[in-house]
Each structure stands twice: as structure tokens, then as C-alpha cells.
Enzyme design. Structure first.
Site, PDB file in Angstrom:
ATOM      1  N   GLU A 171       0.573  -1.410  -0.162  1.00 26.35           N
ATOM      2  CA  GLU A 171      -0.298   0.180   0.431  1.00 26.35           C
ATOM      3  C   GLU A 171       0.947   0.912  -0.149  1.00 26.35           C
ATOM      4  O   GLU A 171       1.372   1.711   1.055  1.00 26.35           O
ATOM      5  CB  GLU A 171      -1.364  -0.044   1.552  1.00 26.35           C
ATOM      6  CG  GLU A 171      -1.876  -1.042   1.042  1.00 26.35           C
ATOM      7  CD  GLU A 171      -2.914  -0.349   2.320  1.00 26.35           C
ATOM      8  OE1 GLU A 171      -3.145  -0.163   3.201  1.00 26.35           O
ATOM      9  OE2 GLU A 171      -3.708  -1.633   2.047  1.00 26.35           O
ATOM     10  N   GLU A 358      -5.227  -9.074   1.186  1.00 26.84           N
ATOM     11  CA  GLU A 358      -6.084  -8.409   2.180  1.00 26.84           C
ATOM     12  C   GLU A 358      -7.887  -8.182   2.405  1.00 26.84           C
ATOM     13  O   GLU A 358      -7.725  -7.370   0.876  1.00 26.84           O
ATOM     14  CB  GLU A 358      -5.347  -7.030   2.907  1.00 26.84           C
ATOM     15  CG  GLU A 358      -4.666  -7.170   3.709  1.00 26.84           C
ATOM     16  CD  GLU A 358      -3.911  -5.908   4.181  1.00 26.84           C
ATOM     17  OE1 GLU A 358      -4.579  -4.739   4.811  1.00 26.84           O
ATOM     18  OE2 GLU A 358      -2.099  -5.455   4.582  1.00 26.84           O
TER      19      GLU A 358
HETATM   20  C1  NOJ Z   1      -4.227  -2.908   5.439  1.00 26.46           C
HETATM   21  C2  NOJ Z   1      -3.249  -2.825   6.030  1.00 26.46           C
HETATM   22  O1  NOJ Z   1      -2.400  -3.310   4.718  1.00 26.46           O
HETATM   23  C3  NOJ Z   1      -3.051  -3.144   7.100  1.00 26.46           C
HETATM   24  O2  NOJ Z   1      -1.702  -2.975   7.543  1.00 26.46           O
HETATM   25  C4  NOJ Z   1      -3.763  -2.780   8.315  1.00 26.46           C
HETATM   26  O3  NOJ Z   1      -3.811  -3.451   9.340  1.00 26.46           O
HETATM   27  C5  NOJ Z   1      -5.388  -2.791   6.935  1.00 26.46           C
HETATM   28  N1  NOJ Z   1      -5.474  -2.489   5.721  1.00 26.46           N
HETATM   29  C6  NOJ Z   1      -6.593  -2.514   8.152  1.00 26.46           C
HETATM   30  O4  NOJ Z   1      -7.019  -1.164   7.608  1.00 26.46           O
END
Ligand code: NOJ
Length: 452
Positions: A171, A358
């Protein structure tokens, strides 16, 4: 007549997994020679992280990893996405390697494999060594990308015999714009747009180095990609006009990261709009950034609705105040993002292999509970998204795997420990892990290779 629901089956060899990241679960923030990260520093600044929470102990996974892997295996997981903490390997980001840090991940990876878990390793999940911030200005300076190159070489050389799936960065927007522009995340700065654009560019350079490291040292069967949290555009209606508008919006919103990687250029419209704020770069940089990847990782949580406005121009619709979210207020319940996000990267950029690295749901589950948490809310959120993923695959979108965020409750960045994404509950006082209803359900999904 008895009617039996037909389970929505996923393709054979579909990869099911669980995901976490080092800074959010490991704790042991200053153990065995680990250097400070910008998040260790940020969390110590008053008012930056909810309740003044920090990463010092987190889930103490550093000491409890064997138990955690045993639990993952008991749930039937076969794939696990984790990250390596750069400041454990190089406490100051570069220079002397920290042997104890290297050894920790040797033990970790061996234990993972012993529990039947295939590692999917993210090289960088936001925990930049503080020394690089102090000495170079962090992602503002391309020397940080150079330091990343050595770090990437080191971990691929060390673990490449057992790790075959690599993700360079997680990200980009969250450690560039949100760290140096809006200041919501570490290092918490609010700097001018030109600098923010340069941080994106330096992050892309680091991605290129990670890619190169895997090609040079990854060995047989090594694969590498990047994980992006694309801004998803969901056509308001699934009609040609709205779909075209949503696609146009998608290109504009995602141009900074996807266009250099997949087209080897910055979009001319982006450069024009940025004007003097555009990043400084050379043609060689773009060649380096756009080396072919093996897959694209997508973190999918939500998306905007877009319709064709005047002359077909994309119009992003505001969300009404009552639109459903999880307890993480940014997380709008928009399962269609799981259909349209992957579909758009396949159609627009020709991506041939996509993994959802994710997806999950953040809620204020109770910190302590005597009985397992009955998180129907999380179960249903994930289930709805999986149905849309199934629809995408049915329509020919090349999604090869899905990693649920997250294995267990953990440090949710500026939201601290209140918002929980785990399917396994973590009692941060006792470090007790208890699978929630969602974990039991997801375990069945993984074993049935279907939405149950
Ligand atoms: C994206 C992130 O990569 C992760 O670290 C985070 O905890 C989750 N989203 C939830 O916000």
C-alpha cells in the site's frame, strides 16, 4: 421438492490464506538489536495514535509464533502472508546487518513450514527504520530506495531457498501521501505536493529493487509482485455508460502507482495536472520500475460508486451519512468493490494473475471475553465480499487467491488496539488467542474451497 443450495465453489488450486504484518503483531520492538521504526517513534508522539497505544508488545508474536502457527494449522490454513521488519535486519536501515534479526526469521520461516504453512512475504509493510528518516528524510530521498535494495538482496539471499512468494511493498499511498502529505500515519508530516509526489516515485524505485532482488537471488520457482490498495470505482449500475465512467475514474485515481508499474510511464494527464509538483525522474527510472511482475496483490476493503454524468464524465457519488460501514468508519460496506477492482486491473492493465492479499472487517469486538466472540457481523461482511469475488472469477477475472485480514486482532496503526480485524481474538492483557465464529467459518471455507 427439496431444494439444496449449490455451494459457490472456487477453482481448483485456489490459494486461501491468512494475513498479518510484522509491526502489527510481533511486539519485541526493541529486542535482540531491533532498531526503532518510524512507527515506534510516531506512536510515542502524544495524540498520534488512539489511546496512546504503541507497538512495543502488540500480540507478542515474536515469542509466541509457534503457538500462533499451530493455531493457523489447526484452522486448516495452508498459506500465510507476513512481513519482515526491516529494522530487525538493519537496525539503522543500512550498514551492519543484525544477525539476531536474521536468525529470528530463520526460526519463524522454519516453524511456518513445519506447520504446513507456505510463506508469502511482504518486504516492507510501513516500518521504515527511523535512522533513514533522520538521515535522509525517509521516502523523500532516493537513498532510502537504495538502502531498500540492499535490504531486499539480503532477505532474498537468506530466505529465498524456502520463501518463493514475495511482495515488494504494501500500500504505497499509506506510507507516502498519508505519511508525508496528510500526516495521519508515520512519520506524520504535512509537506508540499511536490515532495509527496517524490515519495511515491522513490517508493516505486524501491519496488523495482525488490523485483530485481528476487529475479537475481530468488532461485527456482520464485515469484514477485506488489500489493496495492487500489481506489475502487463501482459503476452505480452495471450498464455500459456507468461502467465506462467508472473505468475512467479508476484510471485517474490509480495512475500514480499502476501506470508506472504496468505501462512504464507516468500518465501525461497526471503530469500535466501536477505541473511543477510532478516527481523528478529519469527514463531509466521508469524502465527499472516497470520490469514485469508475476502477480498483482490487491487489498480490497471498499470502493466509490461512480456514474456517467454530463457527457459521460465520471461522477463520484457522495456516501449518504447512513451508508453502512464497519466500526472502522472509512470501511464502507461495498462488496461490489471485490468484483470491480480485480476486473478493472485485469481489463485496463492486462494483469494476468491477481491475489487478494487483504480483505476483512474492523469492529470494536470486546477486549476480554469469557466465551468465543460471536462475530456474525464480520462473518457476513467477508461472506458478501467473497460472493463478489466468486462472481469476478466466474466472469473470467484471473484471481488466484485470497488472504483474509487478519489472522488475529492486532495494532491497527493510528486506531491503536480498539478496532479489531482478527478472526482470532487476542486478549492483549493475557495474550490469550480465541478463535471467533468467523475463524471457524473461514476454516470451513478454506477446506471446502467454497463459500459455505
Ligand atoms: C491495510 C493494511 O495493509 C493493514 O496493515 C491494515 O491493518 C488493514 N488495511 C486494515 O486497516
Amino acid at each position: 421438492m427439496a431444494i439444496h443450495p449449490r455451494p459457490l465453489k472456487f477453482p481448483r488450486n485456489f490459494v486461501w490464506g491468512l494475513a498479518t504484518a510484522a509491526p502489527q503483531i510481533e511486539g519485541a520492538a526493541f529486542t535482540d538489536g531491533k532498531g526503532s521504526s518510524i512507527w515506534d517513534t510516531f506512536a510515542r508522539q502524544p495524540g498520534k495514535v488512539k489511546n496512546g497505544d504503541n507497538l512495543d508488545v502488540a500480540c507478542d508474536h515474536y515469542h509466541l509464533f509457534k503457538k500462533d502457527f499451530a493455531l493457523m494449522a489447526a484452522l486448516g490454513a495452508k498459506n500465510y502472508r507476513l512481513s519482515i521488519a526491516w529494522p530487525r535486519i538493519f537496525p539503522t536501515g543500512r550498514g551492519a546487518v543484525n544477525r539476531k534479526g536474521l536468525d529470528f526469521y530463520q526460526r519463524l520461516i522454519d516453524s511456518m513450514l513445519a506447520h504446513g504453512l507456505t510463506p508469502w512475504v511482504t518486504m516492507f509493510h510501513w516500518d521504515l527504520p527511523q535512522a533513514l528518516e533522520d538521515d535522509f528524510g525517509g521516502w523523500r530521498d532516493r537513498r532510502t530506495a537504495d538502502a531498500f535494495a540492499t535490504y531486499a538482496d539480503t532477505i532474498v539471499i537468506t530466505y529465498g531457498d524456502r520463501v518463493k512468494n514475495w511482495i515488494t511493498l504494501n500500500e504505497i499511498v499509506c506510507f507516502t501521501r498519508m505519511g508525508y502529505g496528510t500526516g495521519l500515519k508515520a512519520p506524520g508530516l504535512k509537506l508540499p505536493e511536490q515532495i509527496v509526489n517524490q515519495t511515491y516515485h522513490n517508493a516505486l524505485l524501491a519496488h523495482g529493487h525488490g523485483l530485481r532482488a528476487v529475479r537475481e537471488h530468488g532461485g527456482k520457482g520464485a515469484r514477485v509482485g506488489i500489493t496495492d490498495n487500489i481506489e475502487n470505482s463501482i459503476p452505480l449500475t452495471e450498464t455500459p455508460a456507468d461502467i465506462a465512467a467508472a473505468k475512467a475514474q479508476f484510471v485517474t485515481a490509480n495512475t500514480r502507482v499502476l501506470e508506472p508499474i504496468f505501462k512504464g510511464r507516468y500518465n501525461p494527464a497526471y503530469l500535466r495536472a501536477a505541473g511543477a509538483d510532478a516527481p523528478k525522474f529519469s527514463a531509466g527510472d521508469l524502465e527499472h520500475i516497470s520490469r514485469p511482475t508475476d502477480f498483482l496483490g490487491l487489498n480490497v476493503y471498499w470502493g466509490d460508486f461512480v456514474k456517467a454524468g454530463k457527457n459521460g464524465h465520471p461522477e463520484v457519488l457522495p456516501f449518504p451519512p447512513s451508508f453502512p460501514t464497519t466500526d472502522a468508519v472509512w470501511q464502507r460496506h461495498t462488496p461490489q468493490s471485490m468484483y470491480w477492482g480485480p476486473r478493472m486491473v485485469a481489463e485496463i492493465y492486462g494483469v494476468k494473475s491477481i491475489y487478494i492479499t487483504e480483505n476483512g472487517a474492523g469492529y470494536l469486538d470486546p477486549p476480554h471475553s469469557k466465551t468465543p466472540i460471536h462475530d456474525l457481523h464480520r462473518r457476513d461482511y467477508v461472506r458478501n465480499y467473497l460472493r463478489e469475488l466468486h462472481r469476478a472469477i466466474r466472469d473470467g477475472v484471473p484471481v488466484k487467491g485470497y488472504f483474509l485480514w487478519s489472522f488475529m486482532d492486532n495494532f491497527e496503526w493510528e486506531d491503536g488496539y480498539d478496532i479489531r480485524f482478527g478472526v482470532v481474538h487476542c486478549d492483549f492483557k493475557t495474550q490469550r488467542r480465541t478463535p471467533k465464529l468467523s475463524a471457524r467459518w473461514y476454516s470451513e471455507v478454506m477446506s471446502a474451497n467454497a463459500i459455505v
